[in-house]
Design a protein around this motif. Structure first.
Motif, PDB file in Angstrom:
ATOM      1  N   VAL A  63      -1.133  -9.045  -5.690  1.00 53.18           N
ATOM      2  CA  VAL A  63       0.245  -9.537  -5.598  1.00 53.18           C
ATOM      3  C   VAL A  63       0.184 -11.047  -5.793  1.00 53.18           C
ATOM      4  N   GLU A  64       0.730 -11.526  -6.905  1.00 54.38           N
ATOM      5  CA  GLU A  64       0.720 -12.954  -7.202  1.00 54.38           C
ATOM      6  C   GLU A  64       2.053 -13.580  -6.792  1.00 54.38           C
ATOM      7  N   VAL A  65       1.980 -14.770  -6.223  1.00 58.97           N
ATOM      8  CA  VAL A  65       3.177 -15.496  -5.791  1.00 58.97           C
ATOM      9  C   VAL A  65       3.203 -16.840  -6.488  1.00 58.97           C
ATOM     10  N   GLU A  66       4.348 -17.192  -7.058  1.00 65.83           N
ATOM     11  CA  GLU A  66       4.497 -18.502  -7.691  1.00 65.83           C
ATOM     12  C   GLU A  66       5.808 -19.139  -7.252  1.00 65.83           C
ATOM     13  N   GLY A  67       5.827 -20.479  -7.291  1.00 59.23           N
ATOM     14  CA  GLY A  67       7.045 -21.208  -6.964  1.00 59.23           C
ATOM     15  C   GLY A  67       7.135 -21.667  -5.529  1.00 59.23           C
ATOM     16  N   THR A  68       6.073 -21.480  -4.747  1.00 58.00           N
ATOM     17  CA  THR A  68       6.135 -21.865  -3.335  1.00 58.00           C
ATOM     18  C   THR A  68       5.641 -23.293  -3.123  1.00 58.00           C
ATOM     19  N   ASP A  69       6.294 -23.982  -2.218  1.00 53.38           N
ATOM     20  CA  ASP A  69       5.902 -25.313  -1.795  1.00 53.38           C
ATOM     21  C   ASP A  69       6.066 -25.419  -0.270  1.00 53.38           C
ATOM     22  N   LEU A  70       7.252 -25.069   0.188  1.00 58.48           N
ATOM     23  CA  LEU A  70       7.516 -25.067   1.623  1.00 58.48           C
ATOM     24  C   LEU A  70       6.812 -23.907   2.311  1.00 58.48           C
ATOM     25  N   GLU A 127      16.314 -26.248  -1.401  1.00 58.15           N
ATOM     26  CA  GLU A 127      15.993 -27.673  -1.505  1.00 58.15           C
ATOM     27  C   GLU A 127      16.533 -28.395  -0.277  1.00 58.15           C
ATOM     28  N   PRO A 128      15.661 -28.938   0.567  1.00 55.96           N
ATOM     29  CA  PRO A 128      16.134 -29.617   1.774  1.00 55.96           C
ATOM     30  C   PRO A 128      16.785 -30.950   1.446  1.00 55.96           C
ATOM     31  N   VAL A 129      17.923 -31.227   2.091  1.00 58.85           N
ATOM     32  CA  VAL A 129      18.611 -32.507   1.895  1.00 58.85           C
ATOM     33  C   VAL A 129      18.636 -33.326   3.178  1.00 58.85           C
ATOM     34  N   ALA A 130      18.323 -32.682   4.304  1.00 59.35           N
ATOM     35  CA  ALA A 130      18.339 -33.392   5.589  1.00 59.35           C
ATOM     36  C   ALA A 130      17.445 -32.654   6.574  1.00 59.35           C
ATOM     37  N   ALA A 131      17.066 -33.381   7.636  1.00 64.57           N
ATOM     38  CA  ALA A 131      16.319 -32.778   8.741  1.00 64.57           C
ATOM     39  C   ALA A 131      17.276 -32.660   9.917  1.00 64.57           C
ATOM     40  N   VAL A 132      17.550 -31.436  10.349  1.00 65.96           N
ATOM     41  CA  VAL A 132      18.524 -31.227  11.406  1.00 65.96           C
ATOM     42  C   VAL A 132      17.812 -30.895  12.713  1.00 65.96           C
ATOM     43  N   GLY A 135      18.681 -28.376  19.344  1.00 64.74           N
ATOM     44  CA  GLY A 135      17.928 -28.309  20.591  1.00 64.74           C
ATOM     45  C   GLY A 135      16.762 -29.270  20.501  1.00 64.74           C
ATOM     46  N   SER A 136      15.554 -28.737  20.629  1.00 66.90           N
ATOM     47  CA  SER A 136      14.364 -29.577  20.507  1.00 66.90           C
ATOM     48  C   SER A 136      13.614 -29.333  19.201  1.00 66.90           C
ATOM     49  N   ALA A 137      14.169 -28.464  18.361  1.00 72.49           N
ATOM     50  CA  ALA A 137      13.486 -28.097  17.116  1.00 72.49           C
ATOM     51  C   ALA A 137      14.056 -28.870  15.930  1.00 72.49           C
ATOM     52  N   VAL A 138      13.186 -29.270  15.034  1.00 74.54           N
ATOM     53  CA  VAL A 138      13.593 -29.943  13.807  1.00 74.54           C
ATOM     54  C   VAL A 138      13.412 -28.966  12.652  1.00 74.54           C
ATOM     55  N   ARG A 139      14.481 -28.757  11.904  1.00 72.78           N
ATOM     56  CA  ARG A 139      14.462 -27.843  10.767  1.00 72.78           C
ATOM     57  C   ARG A 139      14.987 -28.569   9.534  1.00 72.78           C
ATOM     58  N   ALA A 140      14.747 -27.970   8.385  1.00 74.46           N
ATOM     59  CA  ALA A 140      15.313 -28.493   7.148  1.00 74.46           C
ATOM     60  C   ALA A 140      16.713 -27.921   6.953  1.00 74.46           C
ATOM     61  N   LEU A 141      17.545 -28.675   6.275  1.00 82.43           N
ATOM     62  CA  LEU A 141      18.928 -28.271   5.992  1.00 82.43           C
ATOM     63  C   LEU A 141      19.160 -28.441   4.505  1.00 82.43           C
ATOM     64  N   ASP A 142      19.647 -27.365   3.830  1.00 82.72           N
ATOM     65  CA  ASP A 142      19.923 -27.503   2.401  1.00 82.72           C
ATOM     66  C   ASP A 142      21.388 -27.814   2.160  1.00 82.72           C
ATOM     67  N   GLY A 143      21.765 -27.985   0.906  1.00 83.99           N
ATOM     68  CA  GLY A 143      23.123 -28.390   0.570  1.00 83.99           C
ATOM     69  C   GLY A 143      24.183 -27.374   0.916  1.00 83.99           C
ATOM     70  N   ASP A 144      23.789 -26.117   1.145  1.00 84.75           N
ATOM     71  CA  ASP A 144      24.739 -25.083   1.539  1.00 84.75           C
ATOM     72  C   ASP A 144      24.829 -24.934   3.051  1.00 84.75           C
ATOM     73  N   ALA A 152       6.513 -30.804   8.814  1.00 85.55           N
ATOM     74  CA  ALA A 152       6.947 -32.138   9.221  1.00 85.55           C
ATOM     75  C   ALA A 152       6.846 -33.131   8.073  1.00 85.55           C
ATOM     76  N   GLY A 153       5.877 -32.916   7.186  1.00 85.71           N
ATOM     77  CA  GLY A 153       5.749 -33.809   6.041  1.00 85.71           C
ATOM     78  C   GLY A 153       6.942 -33.756   5.112  1.00 85.71           C
ATOM     79  N   VAL A 154       7.693 -32.658   5.179  1.00 87.28           N
ATOM     80  CA  VAL A 154       8.909 -32.521   4.362  1.00 87.28           C
ATOM     81  C   VAL A 154      10.113 -33.085   5.096  1.00 87.28           C
ATOM     82  N   THR A 155      10.242 -32.796   6.387  1.00 88.28           N
ATOM     83  CA  THR A 155      11.441 -33.184   7.128  1.00 88.28           C
ATOM     84  C   THR A 155      11.441 -34.651   7.567  1.00 88.28           C
ATOM     85  N   ASP A 156      10.265 -35.215   7.815  1.00 85.07           N
ATOM     86  CA  ASP A 156      10.215 -36.594   8.333  1.00 85.07           C
ATOM     87  C   ASP A 156      10.925 -37.612   7.441  1.00 85.07           C
ATOM     88  N   PRO A 157      10.754 -37.568   6.110  1.00 85.61           N
ATOM     89  CA  PRO A 157      11.406 -38.581   5.270  1.00 85.61           C
ATOM     90  C   PRO A 157      12.895 -38.327   5.018  1.00 85.61           C
TER      91      PRO A 157
END
Length: 249
Positions: A63-70, A127-132, A135-144, A152-157
């Protein structure tokens, strides 16, 4: 001149008999050819069914997977739920797509068979546009306004979004719309975006200033109005109704 004599009756009978035997043999051969072709066709069908459904010749080996980053490829493979060894033709690609798309970080998935042994899962991540912070958890937020886990390397900036109380998906979508609409020079002055409801998005600015933004509607106009208002010394700038902005200390 002597005339040719017609063949004798026994000779003519023998020739007719030979012709009859030849025609009967030809008919028999034709029937046997049809039988042989039918047997061959049936054998090919049986062989094809066996190869597709029961043999290891066309089984899933990878099973091959392509297109992943997050996401990691192993995470997607686990969600796909396709083991090796089963018949490749029996894989329900639509069901696999639905299972992969159930992952919060996946916007869409496309699954195809790559004969003879591979199932290819192509993923389009959100595609994350913000870090939301919820509570105490930090998640990514997309445009929708979809919230999903990200490293964390994605959400911090990313621009920071904070929630006040329990907010709806609509409110998060409004907050995401505000974030993506901010001009760069204004975004640099925003410490974080606070979302209280769909119609109450607030910008916490540098130097202790606060901007009441409202919803994401008319964001371009609000940004223009705010650029002028920021020239005034104030603590609170209200551009929720851009036609009648206000400031206060």
């Amino acid at each position: 001149m002597a005339q040719a004599r017609p063949p004798s009756r026994p000779a003519a009978a023998d020739r007719e008999q030979r012709l009859f035997r030849r025609r009967r043999l030809a008919r028999r051969l034709g029937v046997w050819r049809l039988v042989a072709l039918a047997v061959l066709a049936l054998g090919l069908v049986v062989l094809g069914v066996y190869a597709l459904w029961f043999s290891s010749w066309l089984a899933v080996d990878d099973v091959e997977v392509e297109g992943t980053d997050l996401l990691s490829a192993s995470h997607v493979e686990q969600a796909a739920g396709v083991g090796t060894g089963g018949a490749l033709v029996s894989v329900d690609t639509d069901a696999v797509e639905r299972r992969v798309e159930a992952l919060a970080a996946v916007a869409s998935a496309d699954v195809v068979r790559r004969w003879p042994h591979t199932l290819l899962v192509s993923v389009t991540e959100r595609e994350p546009v913000a870090a939301v912070t919820i509570g105490s958890a930090v998640r990514a937020l997309d445009g929708d306004g979809v919230v999903f886990p990200a490293p964390a390397g994605v959400t911090d900036p990313l621009p920071a979004v904070r929630t006040s109380g329990t907010v709806t998906a609509t409110a998060l979508r409004e907050a995401a719309g505000v974030v993506v609409s901010l001009p760069d020079d204004l975004a640099e002055q925003v410490r974080y975006v606070e979302v209280r409801s769909a119609d109450e998005v607030v910008l916490a600015m540098t130097r202790g200033r606060t901007v009441v933004w409202g919803s994401s509607s008319d964001s371009a106009t609000k940004a223009e109005v705010l650029a002028v208002l920021l020239e005034q010394d104030a603590s609170v700038y209200d551009v929720s109704v851009p036609g009648t902005p206000t400031t206060s200390d």
